[in-house]
Design a protein around this motif. Structure first.
Motif, PDB file in Angstrom:
ATOM      1  N   UNK A  83     -72.485  10.983  28.107  1.00  0.00           N
ATOM      2  CA  UNK A  83     -71.820  11.802  27.082  1.00  0.00           C
ATOM      3  C   UNK A  83     -72.833  12.482  26.176  1.00  0.00           C
ATOM      4  N   UNK A  84     -73.906  11.764  25.836  1.00  0.00           N
ATOM      5  CA  UNK A  84     -74.938  12.344  24.973  1.00  0.00           C
ATOM      6  C   UNK A  84     -75.633  13.517  25.659  1.00  0.00           C
ATOM      7  N   UNK A  85     -75.983  13.358  26.922  1.00  0.00           N
ATOM      8  CA  UNK A  85     -76.652  14.447  27.640  1.00  0.00           C
ATOM      9  C   UNK A  85     -75.743  15.662  27.773  1.00  0.00           C
ATOM     10  N   UNK A  86     -74.481  15.428  28.113  1.00  0.00           N
ATOM     11  CA  UNK A  86     -73.534  16.537  28.247  1.00  0.00           C
ATOM     12  C   UNK A  86     -73.339  17.249  26.910  1.00  0.00           C
ATOM     13  N   UNK A  87     -73.156  16.484  25.841  1.00  0.00           N
ATOM     14  CA  UNK A  87     -72.920  17.095  24.536  1.00  0.00           C
ATOM     15  C   UNK A  87     -74.146  17.870  24.042  1.00  0.00           C
ATOM     16  N   UNK A  88     -75.348  17.338  24.278  1.00  0.00           N
ATOM     17  CA  UNK A  88     -76.560  18.050  23.862  1.00  0.00           C
ATOM     18  C   UNK A  88     -76.726  19.351  24.624  1.00  0.00           C
ATOM     19  N   UNK A  89     -76.461  19.315  25.931  1.00  0.00           N
ATOM     20  CA  UNK A  89     -76.586  20.532  26.738  1.00  0.00           C
ATOM     21  C   UNK A  89     -75.598  21.600  26.284  1.00  0.00           C
ATOM     22  N   UNK A  90     -74.349  21.199  26.101  1.00  0.00           N
ATOM     23  CA  UNK A  90     -73.338  22.167  25.705  1.00  0.00           C
ATOM     24  C   UNK A  90     -73.535  22.627  24.258  1.00  0.00           C
ATOM     25  N   UNK A  91     -74.067  21.777  23.406  1.00  0.00           N
ATOM     26  CA  UNK A  91     -74.352  22.198  22.036  1.00  0.00           C
ATOM     27  C   UNK A  91     -75.441  23.265  22.006  1.00  0.00           C
ATOM     28  N   UNK A  92     -76.490  23.076  22.833  1.00  0.00           N
ATOM     29  CA  UNK A  92     -77.560  24.078  22.900  1.00  0.00           C
ATOM     30  C   UNK A  92     -77.028  25.405  23.444  1.00  0.00           C
ATOM     31  N   UNK A  93     -76.205  25.354  24.484  1.00  0.00           N
ATOM     32  CA  UNK A  93     -75.649  26.586  25.054  1.00  0.00           C
ATOM     33  C   UNK A  93     -74.709  27.277  24.064  1.00  0.00           C
ATOM     34  N   UNK A  94     -73.860  26.509  23.398  1.00  0.00           N
ATOM     35  CA  UNK A  94     -72.927  27.098  22.434  1.00  0.00           C
ATOM     36  C   UNK A  94     -73.669  27.713  21.249  1.00  0.00           C
ATOM     37  N   UNK A 153     -69.508  25.504  18.779  1.00  0.00           N
ATOM     38  CA  UNK A 153     -70.674  24.768  18.257  1.00  0.00           C
ATOM     39  C   UNK A 153     -70.219  23.580  17.421  1.00  0.00           C
ATOM     40  N   UNK A 154     -69.218  23.773  16.584  1.00  0.00           N
ATOM     41  CA  UNK A 154     -68.740  22.688  15.732  1.00  0.00           C
ATOM     42  C   UNK A 154     -68.097  21.573  16.557  1.00  0.00           C
ATOM     43  N   UNK A 155     -67.390  21.943  17.628  1.00  0.00           N
ATOM     44  CA  UNK A 155     -66.753  20.929  18.472  1.00  0.00           C
ATOM     45  C   UNK A 155     -67.789  20.037  19.154  1.00  0.00           C
ATOM     46  N   UNK A 156     -68.825  20.646  19.723  1.00  0.00           N
ATOM     47  CA  UNK A 156     -69.854  19.841  20.394  1.00  0.00           C
ATOM     48  C   UNK A 156     -70.662  19.027  19.401  1.00  0.00           C
ATOM     49  N   UNK A 157     -70.867  19.538  18.199  1.00  0.00           N
ATOM     50  CA  UNK A 157     -71.544  18.747  17.168  1.00  0.00           C
ATOM     51  C   UNK A 157     -70.690  17.546  16.760  1.00  0.00           C
TER      52      UNK A 157
END
Length: 201
Positions: A83-94, A153-157
């Motif tokens: 979950x951490x890896x997925x959220x970090x990747x999507x946060x960077x992209x967003x 961005x706020x959702x992934x954060x």
């Protein structure tokens, strides 16, 4: 005189075993009797200590999700790491998409230029020399799209924060219940039957 007559009142006499034999038998039998009558010695129970204290486990997984779970041999740590890896990747992209949309939200694209009727070429500005634009197309990065990308961005954060908190809470509980599978088992005692089962967590 008769052969069976020994002078002891007219009956046969039987001699006792030697005293050394009686002493040997007594020395062999008495330890067994003493062992059978002695009370059973209490069984020492070794205390099982957790590899991590609950507070330390909470802080470790709060900072790095899955770290305390790995030290506690909990398979749930894989979920927090993924979950951490997925959220970090999507946060960077967003974040990249949001910055792009915000940067180009005020831009526009020329649709057509003003044509000089005498030359048939695009008319130029006398001061700058740039072609004179007759019509502009609004940017595709509208205010609604910018707001949507900011919401991503706020959702992934929020997911990152939630994953850290849940990982810390899970590590805290795992440290508290680290030896639970060792406490619940199957035992047969004299005159008592106890049935239990393991609870992997």
């Amino acid at each position: 005189m008769r052969p069976d007559f020994v002078g002891l009142g007219g009956f046969d006499s039987h001699t006792f075993p030697p005293r050394a034999l009686l002493l040997a038998v007594w020395l062999c039998v008495m330890p067994l009797v003493a062992t059978a009558q002695a009370p059973a010695a209490p069984v020492a129970i070794t205390a099982v200590t957790t590899p991590l204290k609950p507070g330390r486990a909470f802080l470790q997984s709060l900072v790095i999700p899955g770290l305390a779970q790995a030290k506690l041999d909990r398979p749930a740590g894989i979920i927090f790491v993924a979950t951490e890896l997925l959220a970090l990747t999507m946060y960077a992209k967003s974040t990249y998409d949001y910055r792009t949309a915000r940067a180009f939200s005020r831009d526009s694209t020329p649709l057509r230029y003003t044509i000089d009727p005498t030359t048939g070429l695009p008319a130029t500005d006398p001061e700058s020399g740039a072609p004179v634009v007759a019509a502009w197309a609004a940017s595709r990065y509208t205010e609604g799209r910018v707001r949507a990308r900011r919401a991503h961005v706020e959702d992934w954060a929020a997911l990152l924060i939630f994953n850290h908190l849940i990982a810390g809470a899970d590590a805290f509980v795992a440290a508290q219940l680290w030896d639970l599978p060792g406490k619940v088992d199957f035992r047969i005692a004299p005159r008592v039957s106890r049935v239990g089962w393991q609870l992997p967590w």
